[in-house]
Scaffold this motif. Structure first.
Motif, short mmCIF file in Angstrom:
data_model
loop_
_atom_site.label_atom_id
_atom_site.label_comp_id
_atom_site.label_asym_id
_atom_site.label_seq_id
_atom_site.Cartn_x
_atom_site.Cartn_y
_atom_site.Cartn_z
N SER A 367 -15.14 -3.33 63.47
CA SER A 367 -16.46 -3.94 63.28
C SER A 367 -17.51 -2.86 63.06
N GLU A 368 -17.45 -1.82 63.88
CA GLU A 368 -18.43 -0.74 63.78
C GLU A 368 -18.35 -0.08 62.40
N MET A 369 -17.10 0.15 61.96
CA MET A 369 -16.86 0.78 60.66
C MET A 369 -17.46 -0.08 59.54
N ALA A 370 -17.31 -1.39 59.64
CA ALA A 370 -17.81 -2.28 58.59
C ALA A 370 -19.34 -2.38 58.63
N ILE A 371 -19.91 -2.31 59.81
CA ILE A 371 -21.38 -2.37 59.93
C ILE A 371 -22.00 -1.10 59.32
N GLN A 372 -21.32 0.04 59.52
CA GLN A 372 -21.81 1.31 58.96
C GLN A 372 -21.75 1.33 57.44
N ASP A 373 -20.73 0.70 56.88
CA ASP A 373 -20.51 0.83 55.42
C ASP A 373 -19.97 -0.49 54.85
N PRO A 374 -20.78 -1.56 54.89
CA PRO A 374 -20.27 -2.89 54.57
C PRO A 374 -19.73 -3.03 53.14
#
Ligand SMILES: Nc1ncnc2c1ncn2[C@@H]1O[C@H](COP(=O)(O)OP(=O)(O)OP(=O)(O)O)[C@@H](O)[C@H]1O
Ligand SMILES: [Mg+2]
Length: 491
Positions: A367-374
């Motif tokens: 989730s964190e990874m996707a929020i950083q670079d959607p």
């Protein structure tokens, strides 16, 4: 840098030449059933040609051949998953607590399992979809296309995989166009496509195994079928291959309101006819089970309980969920399921990043990874039929909204594949031809027939190519976003 393939022939036509070849191609499409029913002006007595691109799309030959080579392994994998109770149960355990639709399917699976399924044989008419990915971005043009581009699997469809007719029809249409454009010498670079024969042949192989001369094949259809050519041609091809076999078409509501019954030995009887094979072209989406009295779900359970051979049976349907795809991509899992290192390695090479969003550390990290670079990801719920996935900035807002909610586990996260662009003329009903930057998705059909102990038949079924504007997230042709296409193989 955006990667780009070269069109197979020059597409710089003068106005007159373009007008002539386009109107001929449209008429060919209309006269040969490369068509759909209009959604905006629906009339069951009329057809429109399906959107298509004017010339076939350049595709690296070795990658095409690799996809064909891999398909029997994909078939085997799906078959192994569908017959692995522990794996299905473990992989879907969380999903069924948060996704009611998958839970309904899973309940049918467990119910029929506890009753000792009356038909151990299942038929899979699968379609594995791949896109090309530039693995050496910015490389010089001297690098062979097959090294520069590798295929990445989008998903494997195990229910209602369409284009068994429209796939081959696109190839025929493009041969006509190439000849009209004085490029008839190049049609040898367009691979043969026997999808229709192979899919219909698969249904007939299942019909023969059922072994009742008068039994029919049931197509379970939507309430309104827009993509009608892609179903009727299958029906006509079944008759051509075996004139004694009748196809019956019913929707789930009709089947659940009395048309379908079980005979004394669990035969599936539809309006008086025994059914040997059930081919689902519907039933993959919650809106296809609309009635409050649950008659569509009752029909699905009744069919599953019957001794008709299902395409797919409920286990195959579950094996095609996004959650299973994501689970298979985890380290060691395809290897464990296939029990063959070489096959597993060959498949794994085509996977792109897939991540669980379960409510645990792993899901939090994804989730964190996707929020950083959607923009790098696509967010997928357990749905089929297009239009359900989440792209771009919405990936971030959706995950933020779902933060700490169990609902997050109903989704999986996937790396976005960025296929090379290709310029082509997009031809749509009621519009002028438009020159566009397009991207393509190759689908390879697979036919597999077997039970939990044995595979009787496992083969490639043919192919289809769908092309869309490079700006479109999804490319459903019936949804109006994509266009028919066919591959033009280059070394
Ligand atoms: N990882 C990805 N990278 C790029 N595009 C993708 C990706 N996943 C999906 N797409 C695009 O979105 C479309 C639909 O995605 P997907 O196949 O996962 O959903 P679906 O609802 O099962 O669709 P279908 O009805 O085609 O089976 C794909 O055909 C492709 O064009
Ligand atoms: Mg799908």
């Amino acid at each position: 840098m955006v990667s780009r393939l070269k069109p197979c022939v020059s597409i710089a036509f003068d106005e007159k030449q373009l007008e002539e070849v386009v109107s001929k191609a449209k008429d060919w499409a209309l006269m040969h059933g490369a068509c759909m029913r209009s959604k905006t002006q629906f009339n069951s007595d009329a057809l429109q040609f399906a959107p298509f691109v004017l010339i076939p799309s350049t595709f690296p030959r070795k990658q095409f051949e690799k996809a064909i080579y891999l398909q029997p392994i994909v078939n085997e994998l799906i078959h192994a998953v569908a017959n692995n109770h522990e794996f299905l149960k473990r992989s879907l355990a969380v999903t069924i607590t948060v996704d009611p639709f998958t839970a309904e399917l899973y309940n049918i699976y467990e119910t029929v399992r506890s009753e000792n399924s009356s038909q151990p044989i299942a038929l899979g008419l699968l379609r594995s979809d791949v896109m090309l990915s530039d693995v050496i971005p910015g490389a010089q043009s001297s690098i062979p296309l097959s090294q520069k581009y590798q295929q990445r699997q989008v998903e494997v469809n195990t229910i209602a995989a369409g284009f068994g007719w429209l796939g081959p029809a696109s190839g025929h249409l493009h041969r006509i166009v190439m000849e009209e454009l004085s490029h008839g010498d190049k049609v040898t670079q367009m691979p043969e496509n026997r999808a229709l024969e192979n899919l219909a042949g698969g249904m007939l192989k299942a019909w023969e195994l059922y072994n009742r001369a008068n039994a029919a094949i049931l197509f379970v259809i939507e309430e309104v079928t827009y993509n009608i050519c892609d179903q009727r041609f299958h029906e006509f091809e079944i008759r051509r291959q075996n004139p004694n076999v009748r196809v019956i078409r019913r929707n789930l509501t009709e089947l659940g309101r009395g048309a379908a019954q079980l005979g004394p030995n669990k035969e599936l009887i539809v309006d008086g006819s025994e059914i040997a094979v059930v081919y689902f072209r519907c039933g993959y989406s919650p809106d296809q089970y609309p009635s409050t009295d649950r008659c569509e779900w009752n029909a699905r359970l009744l069919i599953e309980r019957s001794k008709a051979i299902k395409c797919p049976n409920i286990a195959y349907h579950l094996a095609g969920t996004k959650k299973i795809q994501q689970t298979l991509a985890q380290p060691g899992v395809v290897e464990e399921i296939l029990k063959d290192e070489d096959k597993a390695r060959a498949l794994r090479e085509c996977f792109t990043g897939l991540y669980s969003l379960d409510l645990n550390d792993e899901g939090d990290r994804a989730s964190e990874m996707a929020i950083q670079d959607p923009e790098r990801f696509v967010l997928k719920p357990q749905r089929e039929g297009g239009g359900n996935n989440v792209y771009g900035l919405e990936v971030k807002t959706t995950i933020e909204r779902l933060r700490d909610s169990h609902e997050r586990a109903a989704y999986i996260l996937m790396d976005v594949i960025k296929p090379p662009l290709l310029r082509n003329w997009m031809i749509r009903p009621g519009s002028e031809p438009v020159l566009e930057d397009t991207i393509s998705e190759l689908g390879i059909f697979g036919v597999i027939l077997g039970n939990s102990k044995e595979i009787f038949y496992n083969s490639v079924g043919g192919h289809m190519l769908r092309t869309k504007l490079h700006t479109a997230n999804e490319g459903g042709v019936a949804a109006g976003l994509g266009a028919l296409d066919s591959p033009f193989l280059v070394d």
